[in-house]
Motif scaffolding. Structure first.
Motif, short mmCIF file in Angstrom:
data_model
loop_
_atom_site.label_atom_id
_atom_site.label_comp_id
_atom_site.label_asym_id
_atom_site.label_seq_id
_atom_site.Cartn_x
_atom_site.Cartn_y
_atom_site.Cartn_z
N ASP A 88 5.07 11.98 -3.55
CA ASP A 88 5.72 10.84 -4.20
C ASP A 88 6.11 9.73 -3.23
O ASP A 88 6.27 8.58 -3.65
N LEU A 89 6.29 10.05 -1.96
CA LEU A 89 6.75 9.08 -0.96
C LEU A 89 5.70 8.95 0.13
O LEU A 89 5.43 9.91 0.86
N GLN A 90 5.12 7.76 0.25
CA GLN A 90 4.07 7.52 1.24
C GLN A 90 4.40 6.30 2.08
O GLN A 90 5.36 5.58 1.82
N VAL A 91 3.58 6.05 3.10
CA VAL A 91 3.85 4.96 4.05
C VAL A 91 2.56 4.26 4.44
O VAL A 91 1.49 4.87 4.52
N VAL A 92 2.68 2.95 4.67
CA VAL A 92 1.63 2.16 5.32
C VAL A 92 2.27 1.58 6.57
O VAL A 92 3.24 0.82 6.49
N PHE A 93 1.74 1.94 7.74
CA PHE A 93 2.33 1.50 9.00
C PHE A 93 1.84 0.11 9.39
O PHE A 93 0.91 -0.45 8.81
N LEU A 165 -2.38 10.36 -3.26
CA LEU A 165 -1.66 11.36 -4.05
C LEU A 165 -0.87 10.74 -5.20
O LEU A 165 0.03 11.37 -5.74
N ASP A 166 -1.18 9.50 -5.56
CA ASP A 166 -0.48 8.80 -6.65
C ASP A 166 1.02 8.76 -6.42
O ASP A 166 1.81 9.24 -7.25
N PRO A 167 1.47 8.18 -5.30
CA PRO A 167 2.91 8.18 -5.01
C PRO A 167 3.68 7.26 -5.96
O PRO A 167 3.13 6.36 -6.57
N LYS A 168 4.98 7.51 -6.04
CA LYS A 168 5.87 6.66 -6.82
C LYS A 168 6.46 5.54 -5.97
O LYS A 168 6.85 4.49 -6.49
N LEU A 169 6.54 5.77 -4.65
CA LEU A 169 7.13 4.79 -3.73
C LEU A 169 6.34 4.78 -2.43
O LEU A 169 6.03 5.83 -1.87
N ILE A 170 6.01 3.57 -1.96
CA ILE A 170 5.37 3.40 -0.66
C ILE A 170 6.28 2.57 0.23
O ILE A 170 6.73 1.49 -0.16
N VAL A 171 6.57 3.09 1.42
CA VAL A 171 7.25 2.32 2.45
C VAL A 171 6.20 1.56 3.23
O VAL A 171 5.35 2.17 3.90
#
Length: 274
Positions: A88-93, A165-171
């Motif tokens: 649910d929680l992913q990141v783009v650096f 993974l179809d996250p709900k939130l991306i940082v």
């Protein structure tokens, strides 16, 4: 109810040297992110904005306060729960050049999180083709490696990986700062299109108020580990109330040299204010 809520967050790192006091990177920060919303987190280097994103992802220690996701306190999850939260929680650096393994093909990079979730191989390959379509990259991208692509294309791959993974939130931590202006615009448009299509929420971290203005529904401004202003995106980026936010706005360049000189003069007049 908010998708993610941060309350009185404090993040400290051990001090350097014997008996050195801990360094407090974030002090008592509170903010929330709603489903399908973009919250911009803006401030100068060292303000603590990236630390908040890292704390959400479990990459920075939570000294006190709480981080809640969908009503669950995730401030100190077990390792097993943290792995579950990656769905649910992913990141783009920030750096598209170092965030992708240069030894792997793009297909392997995008398949990796799916295989880790025990997705069948055929389903994973289908999902990868869908992801490449979402980020507008050709199907033959699968067989190539990161070195074969421009910075903007690499960042599209990084976005596709975050979406796997179809996250709900991306940082999104400074996701366009390493790109030229024209590429920045295209990647920002892609973020917006993806949000409209999927309903994903973003915490969009940036030092550039002009970039945040393009993306955010609400904007939080950080200074020295604290939020000094938080509100509607248009209001904060057009008519800021705090002197620090006003200086950030006046620091953004404009193409008109006369207007730019007026900004410099106004910014000098604000120097020394808190």
């Amino acid at each position: 109810m908010s998708l993610l809520e941060i309350a009185d967050l404090v993040v400290e790192y051990p001090g350097r040297g014997f008996r050195a006091k801990p360094f407090r990177a974030v002090q008592g920060v509170s903010l929330d992110i709603r489903a399908g919303e973009t919250v911009g987190l803006v401030g100068e280097s060292g303000s603590g904005k990236s630390t908040i994103g890292r704390a959400i992802l479990g990459l920075a220690p939570v000294t006190s306060g709480t981080i809640s996701y969908a009503g669950e306190d995730i401030s100190h999850p077990t390792p097993a729960r943290r792995r579950e939260l990656t769905r649910d929680l992913q990141v783009v650096f920030q750096d598209p050049y170092s965030s992708l393994d240069p030894t792997m093909t793009i297909g392997d990079i995008l398949t990796e999180p799916l295989i880790a979730r025990r997705t069948p191989k055929a389903a994973a390959q289908t999902r990868v083709r869908e992801l490449l379509d979402v980020v507008q990259l050709p199907s033959d991208t699968i067989e190539r490696r990161p070195r074969d692509f421009s910075g903007g294309q690499r960042q599209r791959v990084a976005i596709a990986r975050a979406l796997a993974l179809d996250p709900k939130l991306i940082v999104a931590d400074e996701p366009v700062s390493a790109l030229d202006l024209s590429t920045q615009a295209r990647v920002l448009e892609l973020f917006t299109e993806i949000q409209e299509r999927t309903g994903v929420a973003y915490l969009f971290v940036s030092h550039d108020l002009a970039v945040v203005r393009e993306m955010a529904h609400r904007v939080a401004v950080m200074r020295r580990g604290e939020i000094v202003e938080f509100g509607d995106g248009d209001a904060v980026t057009s008519h800021p109330q705090h002197p620090y936010t006003q200086r950030l706005l006046l620091s953004s360049p404009v193409p008109d040299p006369v207007a730019q000189e007026k900004r410099r003069t106004a910014r000098r007049a604000l120097q020394g204010e808190t």
